[in-house]
Design a protein around this motif. Structure first.
Motif, PDB file in Angstrom:
ATOM      1  N   ASN A  72     -30.523  47.381  50.169  1.00 28.72           N
ATOM      2  CA  ASN A  72     -29.157  47.742  49.796  1.00 28.72           C
ATOM      3  C   ASN A  72     -29.047  47.477  48.303  1.00 28.72           C
ATOM      4  O   ASN A  72     -28.919  46.317  47.875  1.00 28.72           O
ATOM      5  N   ASN A  73     -29.137  48.521  47.518  1.00 29.06           N
ATOM      6  CA  ASN A  73     -29.140  48.347  46.064  1.00 29.06           C
ATOM      7  C   ASN A  73     -27.793  47.851  45.541  1.00 29.06           C
ATOM      8  O   ASN A  73     -27.726  47.214  44.491  1.00 29.06           O
ATOM      9  N   ALA A  74     -26.734  48.136  46.256  1.00 26.66           N
ATOM     10  CA  ALA A  74     -25.413  47.656  45.832  1.00 26.66           C
ATOM     11  C   ALA A  74     -25.292  46.148  46.002  1.00 26.66           C
ATOM     12  O   ALA A  74     -24.499  45.496  45.307  1.00 26.66           O
ATOM     13  N   GLU A  75     -26.091  45.586  46.932  1.00 28.80           N
ATOM     14  CA  GLU A  75     -26.037  44.155  47.196  1.00 28.80           C
ATOM     15  C   GLU A  75     -27.273  43.426  46.686  1.00 28.80           C
ATOM     16  O   GLU A  75     -27.453  42.247  46.967  1.00 28.80           O
ATOM     17  N   ASN A  76     -28.140  44.146  45.965  1.00 27.38           N
ATOM     18  CA  ASN A  76     -29.348  43.538  45.383  1.00 27.38           C
ATOM     19  C   ASN A  76     -30.206  42.840  46.430  1.00 27.38           C
ATOM     20  O   ASN A  76     -30.787  41.769  46.163  1.00 27.38           O
ATOM     21  N   THR A  77     -30.296  43.438  47.584  1.00 29.27           N
ATOM     22  CA  THR A  77     -30.955  42.769  48.705  1.00 29.27           C
ATOM     23  C   THR A  77     -31.960  43.692  49.389  1.00 29.27           C
ATOM     24  O   THR A  77     -31.685  44.881  49.585  1.00 29.27           O
ATOM     25  N   VAL A  78     -33.088  43.117  49.757  1.00 31.19           N
ATOM     26  CA  VAL A  78     -34.071  43.799  50.583  1.00 31.19           C
ATOM     27  C   VAL A  78     -34.189  43.020  51.897  1.00 31.19           C
ATOM     28  O   VAL A  78     -34.096  41.799  51.913  1.00 31.19           O
ATOM     29  N   TYR A  79     -34.349  43.770  52.977  1.00 27.03           N
ATOM     30  CA  TYR A  79     -34.385  43.168  54.307  1.00 27.03           C
ATOM     31  C   TYR A  79     -35.715  43.480  55.000  1.00 27.03           C
ATOM     32  O   TYR A  79     -36.358  44.492  54.711  1.00 27.03           O
ATOM     33  N   LEU A  80     -36.059  42.624  55.926  1.00 28.02           N
ATOM     34  CA  LEU A  80     -37.174  42.892  56.827  1.00 28.02           C
ATOM     35  C   LEU A  80     -36.708  42.564  58.232  1.00 28.02           C
ATOM     36  O   LEU A  80     -36.508  41.392  58.565  1.00 28.02           O
ATOM     37  N   ARG A  81     -36.509  43.610  59.013  1.00 27.40           N
ATOM     38  CA  ARG A  81     -36.119  43.431  60.400  1.00 27.40           C
ATOM     39  C   ARG A  81     -37.384  43.368  61.243  1.00 27.40           C
ATOM     40  O   ARG A  81     -38.216  44.271  61.180  1.00 27.40           O
ATOM     41  N   MET A  82     -37.514  42.294  62.025  1.00 30.45           N
ATOM     42  CA  MET A  82     -38.723  42.062  62.807  1.00 30.45           C
ATOM     43  C   MET A  82     -38.370  42.043  64.285  1.00 30.45           C
ATOM     44  O   MET A  82     -37.591  41.174  64.730  1.00 30.45           O
ATOM     45  N   ASN A  83     -38.894  42.981  65.028  1.00 31.82           N
ATOM     46  CA  ASN A  83     -38.685  43.067  66.474  1.00 31.82           C
ATOM     47  C   ASN A  83     -39.994  42.793  67.208  1.00 31.82           C
ATOM     48  O   ASN A  83     -41.078  42.863  66.615  1.00 31.82           O
ATOM     49  N   SER A  84     -39.869  42.507  68.482  1.00 33.55           N
ATOM     50  CA  SER A  84     -41.050  42.274  69.334  1.00 33.55           C
ATOM     51  C   SER A  84     -42.010  41.286  68.683  1.00 33.55           C
ATOM     52  O   SER A  84     -43.219  41.525  68.596  1.00 33.55           O
ATOM     53  N   LEU A  85     -41.458  40.199  68.232  1.00 32.07           N
ATOM     54  CA  LEU A  85     -42.265  39.222  67.496  1.00 32.07           C
ATOM     55  C   LEU A  85     -43.331  38.592  68.380  1.00 32.07           C
ATOM     56  O   LEU A  85     -43.130  38.384  69.587  1.00 32.07           O
ATOM     57  N   LYS A  86     -44.462  38.303  67.752  1.00 32.46           N
ATOM     58  CA  LYS A  86     -45.604  37.708  68.424  1.00 32.46           C
ATOM     59  C   LYS A  86     -45.936  36.372  67.752  1.00 32.46           C
ATOM     60  O   LYS A  86     -45.621  36.190  66.566  1.00 32.46           O
ATOM     61  N   PRO A  87     -46.574  35.479  68.478  1.00 33.27           N
ATOM     62  CA  PRO A  87     -46.965  34.207  67.837  1.00 33.27           C
ATOM     63  C   PRO A  87     -47.784  34.407  66.567  1.00 33.27           C
ATOM     64  O   PRO A  87     -47.669  33.617  65.623  1.00 33.27           O
ATOM     65  N   GLU A  88     -48.576  35.455  66.527  1.00 28.44           N
ATOM     66  CA  GLU A  88     -49.390  35.704  65.329  1.00 28.44           C
ATOM     67  C   GLU A  88     -48.573  36.184  64.136  1.00 28.44           C
ATOM     68  O   GLU A  88     -49.106  36.326  63.035  1.00 28.44           O
ATOM     69  N   ASP A  89     -47.292  36.416  64.332  1.00 29.00           N
ATOM     70  CA  ASP A  89     -46.406  36.741  63.201  1.00 29.00           C
ATOM     71  C   ASP A  89     -45.912  35.470  62.498  1.00 29.00           C
ATOM     72  O   ASP A  89     -45.241  35.556  61.469  1.00 29.00           O
ATOM     73  N   THR A  90     -46.225  34.321  63.055  1.00 29.92           N
ATOM     74  CA  THR A  90     -45.818  33.062  62.443  1.00 29.92           C
ATOM     75  C   THR A  90     -46.431  32.926  61.055  1.00 29.92           C
ATOM     76  O   THR A  90     -47.653  33.038  60.885  1.00 29.92           O
ATOM     77  N   ALA A  91     -45.568  32.719  60.059  1.00 26.45           N
ATOM     78  CA  ALA A  91     -46.030  32.659  58.672  1.00 26.45           C
ATOM     79  C   ALA A  91     -44.843  32.350  57.763  1.00 26.45           C
ATOM     80  O   ALA A  91     -43.685  32.426  58.179  1.00 26.45           O
ATOM     81  N   VAL A  92     -45.168  32.039  56.528  1.00 26.84           N
ATOM     82  CA  VAL A  92     -44.153  32.026  55.478  1.00 26.84           C
ATOM     83  C   VAL A  92     -44.086  33.445  54.914  1.00 26.84           C
ATOM     84  O   VAL A  92     -45.112  34.019  54.537  1.00 26.84           O
ATOM     85  N   TYR A  93     -42.891  33.996  54.899  1.00 28.77           N
ATOM     86  CA  TYR A  93     -42.681  35.361  54.432  1.00 28.77           C
ATOM     87  C   TYR A  93     -42.148  35.337  53.001  1.00 28.77           C
ATOM     88  O   TYR A  93     -41.145  34.663  52.712  1.00 28.77           O
ATOM     89  N   TYR A  94     -42.819  36.081  52.133  1.00 28.86           N
ATOM     90  CA  TYR A  94     -42.467  36.153  50.725  1.00 28.86           C
ATOM     91  C   TYR A  94     -42.006  37.555  50.359  1.00 28.86           C
ATOM     92  O   TYR A  94     -42.612  38.537  50.777  1.00 28.86           O
ATOM     93  N   CYS A  95     -40.965  37.626  49.538  1.00 29.61           N
ATOM     94  CA  CYS A  95     -40.582  38.913  48.974  1.00 29.61           C
ATOM     95  C   CYS A  95     -41.109  38.991  47.545  1.00 29.61           C
ATOM     96  O   CYS A  95     -41.297  37.958  46.881  1.00 29.61           O
ATOM     97  N   ALA A  96     -41.352  40.202  47.104  1.00 35.76           N
ATOM     98  CA  ALA A  96     -41.916  40.415  45.776  1.00 35.76           C
ATOM     99  C   ALA A  96     -41.334  41.684  45.170  1.00 35.76           C
ATOM    100  O   ALA A  96     -40.977  42.618  45.906  1.00 35.76           O
ATOM    101  N   ALA A  97     -41.266  41.703  43.847  1.00 31.97           N
ATOM    102  CA  ALA A  97     -40.693  42.845  43.129  1.00 31.97           C
ATOM    103  C   ALA A  97     -41.646  43.314  42.037  1.00 31.97           C
ATOM    104  O   ALA A  97     -42.302  42.511  41.380  1.00 31.97           O
ATOM    105  N   GLY A  98     -41.700  44.605  41.865  1.00 28.71           N
ATOM    106  CA  GLY A  98     -42.528  45.174  40.800  1.00 28.71           C
ATOM    107  C   GLY A  98     -42.107  46.596  40.504  1.00 28.71           C
ATOM    108  O   GLY A  98     -41.343  47.184  41.267  1.00 28.71           O
TER     109      GLY A  98
END
Length: 124
Positions: A72-98
């Motif tokens: 949402n560029n008006a809110e300066n925000t990027v999202y990651l919607r995660m469904n059907s999560l699995k134990p192997e998705d366990t992690a620290v999630y980082y956002c990055a810009a370039g």
């Protein structure tokens, strides 16, 4: 440019979670954005990317069909919607810009700014 990720937490396998990343300090809409993750004892890996306009997205094979990146560029925000999560998705999630010529990239070197990360834990 500062990036602040939030929204991580503990969720059961099969559940859903949405993490967010707010960008400040520069015009958000000029940046292509990416999400990466790092599981315990593993190297950081690419998850998803979205172009500055939101017109292009790109996903790692491991999350395709389960995760959705949006912005949402008006809110300066990027999202990651995660469904059907699995134990192997366990992690620290980082956002990055370039500013990536191709619009999206799975290459960490293409991203200039990084947030501190938010922990997602998926229990079995």
């Amino acid at each position: 440019v500062q990036l602040q990720a939030s929204g991580g937490g503990l969720v059961q396998a099969g559940g859903s979670l949405r993490v967010s990343c707010v960008v400040s300090g520069r015009t958000f809409s000029i940046y292509d954005m990416g999400w990466f993750r790092q599981a315990p004892g593993k190297e950081r890996e690419f998850v998803a990317a979205i172009s500055y306009s939101g017109g292009s997205t790109y996903y790692a094979d491991s999350v395709k069909g389960r995760f959705t990146i949006s912005r949402n560029n008006a809110e300066n925000t990027v999202y990651l919607r995660m469904n059907s999560l699995k134990p192997e998705d366990t992690a620290v999630y980082y956002c990055a810009a370039g500013q990536i010529g191709a619009g999206t990239s799975d290459d960490e070197k293409q991203y200039d700014y990084w947030g501190r990360g938010t922990l997602v834990t998926v229990s079995s």
